[in-house]
Motif scaffolding. Structure first.
Motif, short mmCIF file in Angstrom:
data_model
loop_
_atom_site.label_atom_id
_atom_site.label_comp_id
_atom_site.label_asym_id
_atom_site.label_seq_id
_atom_site.Cartn_x
_atom_site.Cartn_y
_atom_site.Cartn_z
N LYS A 44 0.85 -1.19 0.00
CA LYS A 44 0.00 0.00 0.00
C LYS A 44 0.88 1.24 0.00
O LYS A 44 2.04 1.19 0.42
N GLU A 45 0.32 2.36 -0.46
CA GLU A 45 1.04 3.62 -0.42
C GLU A 45 0.87 4.25 0.95
O GLU A 45 -0.22 4.23 1.54
N HIS A 46 1.96 4.82 1.45
CA HIS A 46 1.95 5.46 2.76
C HIS A 46 2.39 6.91 2.64
O HIS A 46 3.17 7.26 1.77
N ARG A 102 15.88 -4.19 -1.90
CA ARG A 102 14.65 -3.92 -2.64
C ARG A 102 13.43 -4.49 -1.91
O ARG A 102 13.55 -5.27 -0.97
N LEU A 103 12.25 -4.08 -2.37
CA LEU A 103 11.00 -4.38 -1.68
C LEU A 103 10.78 -5.87 -1.41
O LEU A 103 10.33 -6.24 -0.32
N ASP A 104 11.09 -6.73 -2.37
CA ASP A 104 10.87 -8.16 -2.15
C ASP A 104 11.71 -8.68 -0.98
O ASP A 104 11.24 -9.47 -0.15
N LYS A 105 12.93 -8.19 -0.88
CA LYS A 105 13.81 -8.60 0.23
C LYS A 105 13.37 -7.96 1.54
O LYS A 105 13.53 -8.55 2.62
N MET A 106 12.82 -6.75 1.47
CA MET A 106 12.30 -6.09 2.66
C MET A 106 11.14 -6.89 3.26
O MET A 106 11.04 -7.04 4.48
N GLU A 108 10.64 -10.10 3.02
CA GLU A 108 11.21 -11.29 3.65
C GLU A 108 11.81 -10.96 5.01
O GLU A 108 11.61 -11.67 5.99
N ARG A 109 12.56 -9.86 5.05
CA ARG A 109 13.23 -9.47 6.30
C ARG A 109 12.22 -9.13 7.39
O ARG A 109 12.36 -9.53 8.55
N ALA A 110 11.20 -8.36 7.02
CA ALA A 110 10.18 -7.94 7.98
C ALA A 110 9.43 -9.14 8.55
O ALA A 110 9.14 -9.20 9.75
N ALA A 111 9.12 -10.10 7.69
CA ALA A 111 8.42 -11.30 8.15
C ALA A 111 9.30 -12.12 9.09
O ALA A 111 8.86 -12.59 10.14
N LYS A 112 10.57 -12.25 8.73
CA LYS A 112 11.51 -13.03 9.54
C LYS A 112 11.70 -12.41 10.93
O LYS A 112 11.78 -13.12 11.93
N LYS A 113 11.78 -11.08 10.98
CA LYS A 113 12.07 -10.39 12.24
C LYS A 113 10.81 -9.95 12.99
O LYS A 113 10.90 -9.45 14.11
N GLY A 114 9.64 -10.12 12.38
CA GLY A 114 8.41 -9.74 13.07
C GLY A 114 8.25 -8.24 13.23
O GLY A 114 7.82 -7.77 14.30
N PHE A 115 8.56 -7.50 12.19
CA PHE A 115 8.40 -6.04 12.26
C PHE A 115 6.95 -5.69 12.60
O PHE A 115 6.02 -6.20 11.97
N ASN A 116 6.76 -4.83 13.58
CA ASN A 116 5.44 -4.41 14.03
C ASN A 116 5.20 -2.93 13.71
O ASN A 116 4.46 -2.24 14.39
N PHE A 117 5.86 -2.47 12.66
CA PHE A 117 5.76 -1.08 12.22
C PHE A 117 5.83 -1.07 10.69
O PHE A 117 6.33 -2.03 10.08
N PRO A 118 5.36 -0.01 10.06
CA PRO A 118 5.46 0.08 8.61
C PRO A 118 6.92 0.12 8.17
O PRO A 118 7.76 0.76 8.81
N TYR A 119 7.21 -0.57 7.08
CA TYR A 119 8.55 -0.58 6.49
C TYR A 119 8.36 -0.15 5.04
O TYR A 119 7.75 -0.88 4.25
N LEU A 120 8.82 1.04 4.72
CA LEU A 120 8.55 1.67 3.43
C LEU A 120 9.78 1.68 2.53
O LEU A 120 10.90 1.78 3.01
N TYR A 121 9.51 1.66 1.23
CA TYR A 121 10.60 1.63 0.24
C TYR A 121 10.44 2.78 -0.75
O TYR A 121 9.44 2.88 -1.44
N ASP A 122 11.45 3.64 -0.81
CA ASP A 122 11.44 4.76 -1.75
C ASP A 122 12.62 4.63 -2.69
O ASP A 122 13.72 5.10 -2.40
N ALA A 123 12.38 4.00 -3.83
CA ALA A 123 13.45 3.81 -4.82
C ALA A 123 13.90 5.12 -5.43
O ALA A 123 15.01 5.22 -5.95
N THR A 124 13.07 6.18 -5.34
CA THR A 124 13.47 7.49 -5.87
C THR A 124 14.47 8.17 -4.95
O THR A 124 15.14 9.12 -5.35
N GLN A 125 14.53 7.73 -3.70
CA GLN A 125 15.41 8.26 -2.66
C GLN A 125 15.05 9.68 -2.22
O GLN A 125 15.77 10.29 -1.44
#
Length: 196
Positions: A44-46, A102-106, A108-125
């Motif tokens: 989703k967009e944040h 990149r987002l696909d790896k993010m 995976e990482r969030a699921a593995k570590k149980g992130f309980n907060f939004p994790y956003l990706y801005d490829a434009t930087q």
């Protein structure tokens, strides 16, 4: 000197080099740069307005590949758990564009570590440039008026058992009590963000 310590020192050197070439520098009391349309691991967009109900917003620039950022993942999860009921929302942002970040790896990482907060990706930087983020992790606390109230590091040591000053927690406690943080600016350290 342990391997972890060597990696920490290497990351600090990279961060110092990266910080020298970065132009934007937000100051305490500056309005936080707005952001919209940044994709999250939920697909989703944040935007900053999504967190308008929060008393404080903690924007943490981080990534998957940096050993310093990785060392702080559990602390960020614990912080969100401890402060969510107090009205604090942590938002993690990754602006690196290498394959491991990149987002696909993010996801995976969030699921593995149980992130309980939004994790956003801005490829434009853009968000990283707007905030003047130089390293991962680099923390910006936004007060109730969405002004910059704290900038810097999560704490003073990437090894949890050696932390003497929990900078971010101290800042949040003070702000929630209606006071200024005991240290409004601390020195961020980590791997330099790879701006293109």
């Amino acid at each position: 000197m342990t391997r972890k310590t060597r990696l920490g020192w290497l990351a600090l050197m990279v961060a110092a080099i990266a910080a020298r070439g970065h132009a934007v520098e937000l100051k305490i009391g500056d309005a936080a740069p707005n952001f919209t349309g940044i994709i999250g691991i939920d697909d989703k967009e944040h935007g900053l307005a999504d967190y308008q109900g929060a008393k404080l917003v903690v924007v943490v620039f981080t990534c998957n590949h940096c050993p310093v950022a990785v060392a702080y993942e559990d602390r960020l999860v614990a912080l969100q758990k401890d402060y969510q009921a107090k009205g604090v929302q942590l938002v993690a942002v990754n602006v690196n564009t290498i394959a491991d970040d990149r987002l696909d790896k993010m996801k995976e990482r969030a699921a593995k570590k149980g992130f309980n907060f939004p994790y956003l990706y801005d490829a434009t930087q853009k968000i990283g440039r707007d905030y003047g983020a130089t390293v991962t992790p680099h923390v910006f606390v936004l007060d109730k008026d969405r002004k910059i109230a704290y900038v810097g590091a999560v704490d003073d040591n990437m090894e949890p058992d050696k932390v003497k000053s929990p900078h971010l927690r101290n800042a949040l406690d003070a702000l929630l009590a209606g006071k200024r943080p005991p240290q409004e600016v601390t020195k961020q350290f980590g791997c330099g963000i790879k701006y293109e």
